[in-house]
Write a protein that holds these residues in place. Structure first.
Motif, PDB file in Angstrom:
ATOM      1  N   ILE A  75       0.835  -1.199   0.000  1.00 21.03           N
ATOM      2  CA  ILE A  75       0.000   0.000   0.000  1.00 21.03           C
ATOM      3  C   ILE A  75       0.869   1.247   0.000  1.00 21.03           C
ATOM      4  CG2 ILE A  75      -1.697   1.311   1.340  1.00 21.03           C
ATOM      5  CD1 ILE A  75      -2.902  -1.334   2.203  1.00 21.03           C
ATOM      6  N   LYS A  76       1.931   1.229   0.798  1.00 15.62           N
ATOM      7  CA  LYS A  76       2.829   2.385   0.848  1.00 15.62           C
ATOM      8  C   LYS A  76       3.543   2.584  -0.483  1.00 15.62           C
ATOM      9  CE  LYS A  76       6.939   2.336   2.643  1.00 15.62           C
ATOM     10  NZ  LYS A  76       8.101   2.243   3.514  1.00 15.62           N
ATOM     11  N   GLN A  77       4.001   1.504  -1.100  1.00 11.72           N
ATOM     12  CA  GLN A  77       4.683   1.599  -2.383  1.00 11.72           C
ATOM     13  C   GLN A  77       3.727   2.128  -3.458  1.00 11.72           C
ATOM     14  OE1 GLN A  77       7.794   1.239  -2.038  1.00 11.72           O
ATOM     15  NE2 GLN A  77       7.804   0.044  -0.171  1.00 11.72           N
ATOM     16  N   GLY A  78       2.497   1.641  -3.428  1.00  8.63           N
ATOM     17  CA  GLY A  78       1.500   2.123  -4.383  1.00  8.63           C
ATOM     18  C   GLY A  78       1.163   3.585  -4.177  1.00  8.63           C
ATOM     19  N   PHE A  79       1.071   4.016  -2.915  1.00  7.07           N
ATOM     20  CA  PHE A  79       0.814   5.426  -2.625  1.00  7.07           C
ATOM     21  C   PHE A  79       1.950   6.313  -3.113  1.00  7.07           C
ATOM     22  CE2 PHE A  79      -2.585   6.039   0.870  1.00  7.07           C
ATOM     23  CZ  PHE A  79      -3.483   5.290   0.138  1.00  7.07           C
ATOM     24  N   LEU A  80       3.181   5.856  -2.970  1.00  5.10           N
ATOM     25  CA  LEU A  80       4.322   6.649  -3.446  1.00  5.10           C
ATOM     26  C   LEU A  80       4.264   6.854  -4.962  1.00  5.10           C
ATOM     27  CD1 LEU A  80       7.258   5.180  -1.332  1.00  5.10           C
ATOM     28  CD2 LEU A  80       6.264   7.461  -1.158  1.00  5.10           C
ATOM     29  N   CYS A  81       3.990   5.773  -5.673  1.00  8.14           N
ATOM     30  CA  CYS A  81       3.886   5.888  -7.132  1.00  8.14           C
ATOM     31  C   CYS A  81       2.698   6.757  -7.536  1.00  8.14           C
ATOM     32  CB  CYS A  81       3.760   4.506  -7.758  1.00  8.14           C
ATOM     33  SG  CYS A  81       5.238   3.514  -7.619  1.00  8.14           S
ATOM     34  N   ALA A  82       1.582   6.580  -6.857  1.00 11.94           N
ATOM     35  CA  ALA A  82       0.399   7.378  -7.168  1.00 11.94           C
ATOM     36  C   ALA A  82       0.629   8.852  -6.875  1.00 11.94           C
ATOM     37  CB  ALA A  82      -0.794   6.858  -6.379  1.00 11.94           C
ATOM     38  N   ALA A  83       1.365   9.145  -5.807  1.00 14.91           N
ATOM     39  CA  ALA A  83       1.664  10.545  -5.490  1.00 14.91           C
ATOM     40  C   ALA A  83       2.510  11.181  -6.584  1.00 14.91           C
ATOM     41  CB  ALA A  83       2.383  10.634  -4.146  1.00 14.91           C
ATOM     42  N   ALA A  84       3.458  10.428  -7.123  1.00 11.56           N
ATOM     43  CA  ALA A  84       4.286  10.958  -8.216  1.00 11.56           C
ATOM     44  C   ALA A  84       3.428  11.263  -9.440  1.00 11.56           C
ATOM     45  CB  ALA A  84       5.392   9.971  -8.563  1.00 11.56           C
ATOM     46  N   PHE A  85       2.533  10.351  -9.784  1.00 11.22           N
ATOM     47  CA  PHE A  85       1.668  10.571 -10.943  1.00 11.22           C
ATOM     48  C   PHE A  85       0.672  11.698 -10.698  1.00 11.22           C
ATOM     49  CE2 PHE A  85       3.215   6.544 -12.433  1.00 11.22           C
ATOM     50  CZ  PHE A  85       3.198   6.700 -13.798  1.00 11.22           C
ATOM     51  N   PHE A  86       0.092  11.740  -9.506  1.00  9.88           N
ATOM     52  CA  PHE A  86      -0.893  12.781  -9.209  1.00  9.88           C
ATOM     53  C   PHE A  86      -0.250  14.167  -9.237  1.00  9.88           C
ATOM     54  CE2 PHE A  86      -2.877  15.469  -5.914  1.00  9.88           C
ATOM     55  CZ  PHE A  86      -4.051  15.745  -6.593  1.00  9.88           C
ATOM     56  N   LEU A  87       0.896  14.305  -8.592  1.00 11.41           N
ATOM     57  CA  LEU A  87       1.561  15.615  -8.584  1.00 11.41           C
ATOM     58  C   LEU A  87       1.991  16.038  -9.983  1.00 11.41           C
ATOM     59  CD1 LEU A  87       3.650  15.406  -5.301  1.00 11.41           C
ATOM     60  CD2 LEU A  87       1.574  16.717  -5.735  1.00 11.41           C
ATOM     61  N   THR A  88       2.463  15.092 -10.768  1.00 10.94           N
ATOM     62  CA  THR A  88       2.842  15.413 -12.148  1.00 10.94           C
ATOM     63  C   THR A  88       1.629  15.861 -12.952  1.00 10.94           C
ATOM     64  OG1 THR A  88       4.625  13.791 -12.044  1.00 10.94           O
ATOM     65  CG2 THR A  88       3.922  14.511 -14.236  1.00 10.94           C
ATOM     66  N   SER A  89       0.520  15.137 -12.820  1.00 11.79           N
ATOM     67  CA  SER A  89      -0.676  15.522 -13.574  1.00 11.79           C
ATOM     68  C   SER A  89      -1.252  16.845 -13.075  1.00 11.79           C
ATOM     69  CB  SER A  89      -1.731  14.421 -13.495  1.00 11.79           C
ATOM     70  OG  SER A  89      -2.265  14.337 -12.205  1.00 11.79           O
ATOM     71  N   LEU A  90      -1.149  17.100 -11.783  1.00 11.15           N
ATOM     72  CA  LEU A  90      -1.648  18.357 -11.234  1.00 11.15           C
ATOM     73  C   LEU A  90      -0.811  19.543 -11.734  1.00 11.15           C
ATOM     74  CD1 LEU A  90      -3.882  19.222  -9.249  1.00 11.15           C
ATOM     75  CD2 LEU A  90      -2.143  19.245  -7.474  1.00 11.15           C
ATOM     76  N   ILE A  91       0.496  19.394 -11.743  1.00  7.13           N
ATOM     77  CA  ILE A  91       1.375  20.470 -12.219  1.00  7.13           C
ATOM     78  C   ILE A  91       1.182  20.702 -13.707  1.00  7.13           C
ATOM     79  CG2 ILE A  91       3.797  21.068 -12.613  1.00  7.13           C
ATOM     80  CD1 ILE A  91       4.382  19.679  -9.899  1.00  7.13           C
ATOM     81  N   LEU A  92       1.152  19.624 -14.496  1.00  7.82           N
ATOM     82  CA  LEU A  92       0.950  19.786 -15.938  1.00  7.82           C
ATOM     83  C   LEU A  92      -0.444  20.328 -16.248  1.00  7.82           C
ATOM     84  CD1 LEU A  92       2.701  16.599 -17.341  1.00  7.82           C
ATOM     85  CD2 LEU A  92       3.501  18.963 -17.423  1.00  7.82           C
ATOM     86  N   GLY A  93      -1.437  19.905 -15.466  1.00  9.02           N
ATOM     87  CA  GLY A  93      -2.791  20.419 -15.668  1.00  9.02           C
ATOM     88  C   GLY A  93      -2.901  21.897 -15.358  1.00  9.02           C
ATOM     89  N   SER A  94      -2.149  22.370 -14.380  1.00  4.62           N
ATOM     90  CA  SER A  94      -2.204  23.801 -14.061  1.00  4.62           C
ATOM     91  C   SER A  94      -1.477  24.633 -15.115  1.00  4.62           C
ATOM     92  CB  SER A  94      -1.617  24.063 -12.674  1.00  4.62           C
ATOM     93  OG  SER A  94      -0.248  23.751 -12.652  1.00  4.62           O
ATOM     94  N   PHE A  95      -0.481  24.055 -15.777  1.00 10.89           N
ATOM     95  CA  PHE A  95       0.215  24.784 -16.840  1.00 10.89           C
ATOM     96  C   PHE A  95      -0.579  24.799 -18.148  1.00 10.89           C
ATOM     97  CE2 PHE A  95       4.504  24.019 -14.738  1.00 10.89           C
ATOM     98  CZ  PHE A  95       4.603  25.324 -14.318  1.00 10.89           C
ATOM     99  N   PHE A  96      -1.164  23.657 -18.515  1.00 11.86           N
ATOM    100  CA  PHE A  96      -1.787  23.525 -19.824  1.00 11.86           C
ATOM    101  C   PHE A  96      -3.302  23.610 -19.823  1.00 11.86           C
ATOM    102  CE2 PHE A  96       2.229  21.109 -20.342  1.00 11.86           C
ATOM    103  CZ  PHE A  96       2.819  21.973 -21.246  1.00 11.86           C
ATOM    104  N   GLY A  97      -3.915  23.723 -18.680  1.00 12.24           N
ATOM    105  CA  GLY A  97      -5.374  23.775 -18.618  1.00 12.24           C
ATOM    106  C   GLY A  97      -5.817  24.449 -17.350  1.00 12.24           C
TER     107      GLY A  97
END
Length: 126
Positions: A75-97
């Motif tokens: 669960i912890k390993q999955g949360f770490l990977c999900a946090a990386a993807f979520f933060l990346t999508s949030l940052i890219l979403g704020s720049f491009f949309g």
């Protein structure tokens, strides 16, 4: 210096590999979804849902790969990977949309759920 090499080999390298594999899966599912939208002439409103499916498949696969490599604390390993993807999508979403609070919360829920499921599946795989 030896401790830094150990951290790099046991912590950063497996995380980087799993996130890279998850990003490749996410890109492949995105391409597949866009081909499906083009072939079936689906309405534009479906693109958000298909994008969320792409993001969750990347989180699931990254969590699975990291769970397989670490063989513990899925669960912890999955949360770490999900946090990386979520933060990346949030940052890219704020720049491009535009990013709304409800959209970010929904995206976070889907990312963390898919990442945790992938991590648990990766640890429990024999």
């Amino acid at each position: 210096m030896k401790r830094l090499k150990s951290l790099k080999r046991h912590l950063f390298l497996p995380f980087g590999i799993s996130v890279t594999i998850g990003a490749a899966v996410c890109a492949a599912v995105t391409i597949l979804n866009s081909v499906i939208m083009s072939l079936f002439q689906l309405p534009v409103e479906w693109s958000g849902t298909l994008g969320l499916i792409s993001l969750s498949s990347g989180c699931l696969s990254a969590g699975y790969v990291l769970g397989r490599k670490k063989k513990r604390a899925g669960i912890k390993q999955g949360f770490l990977c999900a946090a990386a993807f979520f933060l990346t999508s949030l940052i890219l979403g704020s720049f491009f949309g535009e990013v709304s609070f409800a959209g970010a919360v929904g995206k976070a829920f889907v990312c963390f759920l898919a990442g945790a499921v992938g991590g648990v599946l990766g640890v429990n795989r024999e």
